[in-house]
Write a protein that holds these residues in place. Structure first.
Motif, PDB file in Angstrom:
ATOM      1  N   GLU A   1       0.827  -1.216   0.000  1.00  0.00           N
ATOM      2  CA  GLU A   1       0.000   0.000   0.000  1.00  0.00           C
ATOM      3  C   GLU A   1       0.862   1.268   0.000  1.00  0.00           C
ATOM      4  O   GLU A   1       0.519   2.262  -0.641  1.00  0.00           O
TER       5      GLU A   1
ATOM      6  N   VAL B   1       1.972   1.631  -3.479  1.00  0.00           N
ATOM      7  CA  VAL B   1       0.862   2.126  -4.296  1.00  0.00           C
ATOM      8  C   VAL B   1       0.678   3.627  -4.075  1.00  0.00           C
ATOM      9  O   VAL B   1       0.527   4.401  -5.029  1.00  0.00           O
TER      10      VAL B   1
ATOM     11  N   ALA C   1       0.100   7.744 -11.021  1.00  0.00           N
ATOM     12  CA  ALA C   1      -0.328   6.461 -11.587  1.00  0.00           C
ATOM     13  C   ALA C   1      -1.827   6.241 -11.405  1.00  0.00           C
ATOM     14  O   ALA C   1      -2.416   6.678 -10.411  1.00  0.00           O
ATOM     15  N   SER C   2      -2.415   5.549 -12.343  1.00  0.00           N
ATOM     16  CA  SER C   2      -3.804   5.097 -12.214  1.00  0.00           C
ATOM     17  C   SER C   2      -3.850   3.942 -11.219  1.00  0.00           C
ATOM     18  O   SER C   2      -2.866   3.212 -11.054  1.00  0.00           O
ATOM     19  N   ILE C   3      -5.004   3.763 -10.568  1.00  0.00           N
ATOM     20  CA  ILE C   3      -5.137   2.611  -9.665  1.00  0.00           C
ATOM     21  C   ILE C   3      -5.449   1.318 -10.418  1.00  0.00           C
ATOM     22  O   ILE C   3      -5.263   0.236  -9.878  1.00  0.00           O
ATOM     23  N   ILE C   4      -5.895   1.430 -11.658  1.00  0.00           N
ATOM     24  CA  ILE C   4      -6.265   0.225 -12.418  1.00  0.00           C
ATOM     25  C   ILE C   4      -5.005  -0.580 -12.738  1.00  0.00           C
ATOM     26  O   ILE C   4      -4.044  -0.050 -13.302  1.00  0.00           O
TER      27      ILE C   4
ATOM     28  N   TYR D   1      -3.919  -1.461  -8.027  1.00  0.00           N
ATOM     29  CA  TYR D   1      -4.541  -1.637  -6.708  1.00  0.00           C
ATOM     30  C   TYR D   1      -5.945  -2.176  -6.889  1.00  0.00           C
ATOM     31  O   TYR D   1      -6.875  -1.399  -7.070  1.00  0.00           O
ATOM     32  N   PRO D   2      -6.099  -3.510  -6.901  1.00  0.00           N
ATOM     33  CA  PRO D   2      -5.065  -4.525  -6.635  1.00  0.00           C
ATOM     34  C   PRO D   2      -4.166  -4.725  -7.845  1.00  0.00           C
ATOM     35  O   PRO D   2      -4.474  -4.267  -8.942  1.00  0.00           O
ATOM     36  N   ALA D   3      -3.086  -5.458  -7.613  1.00  0.00           N
ATOM     37  CA  ALA D   3      -2.030  -5.598  -8.610  1.00  0.00           C
ATOM     38  C   ALA D   3      -2.400  -6.619  -9.673  1.00  0.00           C
ATOM     39  O   ALA D   3      -1.858  -7.718  -9.717  1.00  0.00           O
ATOM     40  N   THR D   4      -3.295  -6.257 -10.549  1.00  0.00           N
ATOM     41  CA  THR D   4      -3.668  -7.206 -11.606  1.00  0.00           C
ATOM     42  C   THR D   4      -2.671  -7.150 -12.747  1.00  0.00           C
ATOM     43  O   THR D   4      -2.625  -8.048 -13.579  1.00  0.00           O
TER      44      THR D   4
ATOM     45  N   ARG E   1     -10.434  -6.776  -8.653  1.00  0.00           N
ATOM     46  CA  ARG E   1      -9.526  -7.058  -9.769  1.00  0.00           C
ATOM     47  C   ARG E   1     -10.171  -6.700 -11.109  1.00  0.00           C
ATOM     48  O   ARG E   1      -9.490  -6.604 -12.129  1.00  0.00           O
TER      49      ARG E   1
ATOM     50  N   GLU F   1     -11.541   6.768 -11.475  1.00  0.00           N
ATOM     51  CA  GLU F   1     -10.766   7.114 -12.679  1.00  0.00           C
ATOM     52  C   GLU F   1     -11.570   7.972 -13.665  1.00  0.00           C
ATOM     53  O   GLU F   1     -10.994   8.601 -14.557  1.00  0.00           O
TER      54      GLU F   1
ATOM     55  N   ARG G   1      -5.772   9.287  -5.280  1.00  0.00           N
ATOM     56  CA  ARG G   1      -5.875   9.208  -6.745  1.00  0.00           C
ATOM     57  C   ARG G   1      -6.822  10.300  -7.276  1.00  0.00           C
ATOM     58  O   ARG G   1      -6.522  10.958  -8.271  1.00  0.00           O
TER      59      ARG G   1
END
Lengths: 240, 240, 240, 240, 240, 240
Positions: free
Chosen positions: A204, A207, A215-218, A221-224, B72, B83, B111
């Motif tokens: 976290e 992140v 950075a975008s969260i997509i 977060y989570p780390a896909t 996810r 976003e 974000r």
């Protein structure tokens, strides 16, 4: 209850993670109701309260059993609990979610602090709240309450399982409180929760540094997106 | 919704008037329920939050649809809304007035800030509330809430009309938040409200200066004594 | 109501004791419900608010009787009360325990202060709360409320017996407010309560000094061990 | 208050319309808050309660003023109100929306009935509720309450403006209660409301007969299709 | 939503089991929040309400959008929903858990019945509740509410996912209501739930007959003693 | 607890007086909080429930301890309490004032009845409430609740002091329930309360007969006019 004492290294880890992160750890294990609801710190301490629960149960007061003279009894459960709560433990009170009258005041709370207790929690309210707020020991309640506890509550049981803010609390459960809330970790899960939360907190932090940088969260977060995990490993290496 | 974009001069005016004054402006137009009830700022910012509403609607969570794995999904509505919310807008969440679990936490709110969003509002609570309080972007909620939102809420709709704190919020409505509360201005009324509130604020400032100097409120507030209006004109002329 | 005016020496004593201590004094006399519930100061003042009650009663608003034009009436009870509340008194408002709309705003509260009023209390909320918080005069409410009071309340009676936060308030009763709460002392009991609370406070200060130094509360609080009373006498002698 | 006495023909009309219809009549006049909330009849009477309001105001009880001996005072406001409420009027009590203790019991309510009173209403509760339910005179409350009213309430004022279930009630206002709720008609509007509601009821009866026969509500309720109005005139002619 | 239509045999089974039994079936699948809370039938029907959900969402009313004239719009969502709800379905309304104003009245509910709808549910209240109670079609609400829905609610969306009494309701979910409560069965689980509940009901009937005859519940409920299962098989054989 | 067994003659008297009258008897002794609040009978029985309390305490459920398999444990406290509650006693459950989930259902309640228990009380709700309402044994709750108790509650203690509907209940206290409410008589006061309430009831019957015949309550209720006491003696003599 003593089967799962709080190890110093577990305590150290729990002092550095947030209640929110611990909530997610509990959520993964199917435990969704471990936060003491609508209870907050009287003042911000800048560090977590961590310790095993020692409990006090209140029931509704019957007037003939709750005159001021009761406090002269050295075994009155409220006063007795204050003298019995072990060092490093947190005194947790089931005040039936009412702050109409107080759960305790500054003298009792100061005594707890003097005895080395780690903190004090009620789902009711403290009297002398502003004095308690200035003590070093953390205290959590719903709101200030000036009436003596005898007005509505009788202290009836020491160190039995209770509800506090609608959360279940068993003696020996590990309480972790930050500036937002308190979570109740079942004693047998505290260690694994501490480890997992510590790992999650590192990610976290990574992140948050990325998000602050734009950075975008997509994917993050989570780390896909696997790339983020690789970058995280690098970040961790650099940090230490 | 885009028929009534927020003009920069309207925004500038709305930054300098109080929510209380805007309430009176709305009251004159028969709108009595535009304040988001029981929601307050996590920290005082010294200036108003102003921006058009971009909304997120939560519904009660069904457990099989709300496991952690849902996050996810890059199109998960909560993450997606974060976003998508346009720069300068305010993300407003209908969390069904429950702070049992969180509406969002510090990573999502950071974000939003990084994306240039003007503020974030929920009628529930934020987790990591103390971190969010320290961000520059204003945030408003009911109380801290540490549990993950999945515990009780499923994000289901983006940018539809919602209720927030029992007030109606349509996408594009102009939100104005000060240190006390937030008011929802219907988009088509924002400009006239800004102008009228600016005028009222000048008179209120005049009144306050008189009251501090010992004047009675009778005849002055409201100005039933014509003399006060004349004096106000003079005061205004002197001030500028 | 004027049979029991507040003596300066009583006032001086009441400024130095806590509401919690006064609660215990009232409890001994069978009065258990004298605290105004769920009402707190807008800001900490570092000293007590003390003064006789001057009351204002609100009832639910009927729309045709509560348009903004009503405020043009110089005898509108809300405005009239603000001009009538005697110097040194506390204006106490029965707002039906609702902070949906405001009980008053910063102009009226500033006027009260200018007139020498000792404080202002509502079981609803103030608008412009953050401005009011910065005034020297103490103000107590439930939470900020931005809507004009006409939205839900009509000021109907001046200086009649009321309820405030579920406590009974008679005109002339003595209100004492500290950083936690407000207690309503029946006028005829204020003097004896002040004396008794002053004595209790001395003993509590003694107890607190002992507890900080490591003493147990058993036998000390309350003083079931005679030795403590003797030591207290000595402590008092040394202190003066 | 006596400027608008209840005419027999108005009363007769109000006995035959529903509270719901009267709500719509008031809504057209901008009055949206005239229903006594969360209060219902102890038993269904098959006809409306109709009468002018005679009020009783309770405030929170102070223990020293509310011992059983108070009832020995022939001017105790609760007992006095029961003997004073005029025939044909409705006794309405502001019990501060609490049914913790009773507003009255079967002896007082029976006395009201014997005196020809039209009904009795509290936003608290009655004790001996099941006996009261069997009386011919209608009674409305929130829920049964067995404790004596002295426990929490002191009767303080007779026939002043009050709130009841968050609705404003002025002495002389016309109360209409059916099996669902009670509405408070401002005295000066009662007659026109009765007439308008009577007309609306006729149309609603017509609509209901059509709907039962399979008609769509579109165009019919409200009557946006002129044809329905013509058909209604015919239906009325046939009915009489 | 039409992927899981309600089969006649599933419906037949669901008409014969209790909501309580279905709760246990859902509990086994990890669904703990499928009961619509604090909503009950206006009258007992002696048989279950069963049908797929067709939903209506209310949001807080803004006065300028909610005058009586709105009902003249043939596409007003409330009226439109009443005409659109398919035969055999249940109209479920998210009234934001407020019965301050009505969700609908007897004309609309009679129209639903005439159209063959299976039932109507709101987490607010119905006006003309006593008339609705006498209709053959089941209706469920919190309590009677006489004010027109426009007073606080605007019908905004038809057949979207909603919350009702804090339970999640998706269009097409199967609602089962008995004399106590309503449960929301996710559409894809309705059939298996019906089968499992039917089996459980048989066993519960057996248990009840045994308990009435004096049997202890230990070993019997649940059937930890194998002997009881054998006896149950015999009982079933005899019964059919 | 067994120091004050319920005598048959006390029980017989308590069956014939109202809870309201017993409240006044307790009020005279300074006990003001002995009514179980917001709990009512599932159906009217036409006679009082009377019996000593046998208690069950619930705490908030932790998911890992509250799966359906727990009921297979023959010593599960809920099931165990049902088998242990002595004949003639009343099972009283502290369900933390929540009817979100059930305290028990018809099988357990039927078993209690079969065992000769005098009644069952919860401050939560029963599932299968409509079936329980039809049993001969009285049952009291807040409202129907269909979810299994495991959803929110864990049965943790048998026959300890509890709160029920905010009233204090000690094992062995005598519960008296009529069609309105339940009062908790401390065991040592039950006999004298029964005698005093019986006498008061006779006078109240006399008063009611007078009031029905047109008498004023002044001087009669209470009997401040000696003449009424004389008349009462005569009335009593005639009645027997």
């Amino acid at each position: 209850m003593t089967e799962h004492p709080l190890k110093p290294e577990t305590k150290a880890m729990l002092e550095k993670v947030s209640v929110a992160t611990l909530c997610t750890v509990m959520y993964k294990r199917g435990l969704r109701n471990q936060v003491i609801q609508d209870v907050h710190p009287l003042s911000q301490k800048g560090k977590n309260m961590v310790g095993p629960a020692f409990t006090l149960r209140y029931m509704p007061a019957r007037e003939d059993r709750n005159q001021l003279i009761e406090f002269r009894n050295p075994k009155h459960p409220q006063r007795h609990a204050v003298e019995m709560c072990p060092e490093g433990h947190v005194l947790v009170m089931d005040s039936r979610k009412s702050a109409y009258a107080a759960s305790a005041g500054d003298i009792l709370v100061t005594r707890l602090m003097a005895r080395g207790v780690a903190g004090v929690v009620t789902d009711g309210g403290f009297r002398d709240a502003m004095s308690i707020a200035q003590l070093e020991m953390p205290a959590y309640h719903h709101r200030p309450a000036s009436l003596t506890n005898l007005t509505i509550n009788e202290a009836i049981d020491i160190n039995v399982p209770i509800g506090c803010g609608d959360a279940p609390v068993f003696p020996g459960d590990i309480l972790v409180g930050d500036d937002d809330s308190i979570i109740v970790l079942p004693a047998h899960l505290a260690e694994e929760a501490a480890i997992e939360a510590t790992e999650m907190t590192a990610y976290e932090d990574f992140v948050l540094s990325k998000v602050k940088a734009g950075a975008s969260i997509i994917g993050l977060y989570p780390a896909t997106d696997e790339k983020n995990l690789a970058e995280f490993e690098e970040w961790k290496a650099n940090r230490s």
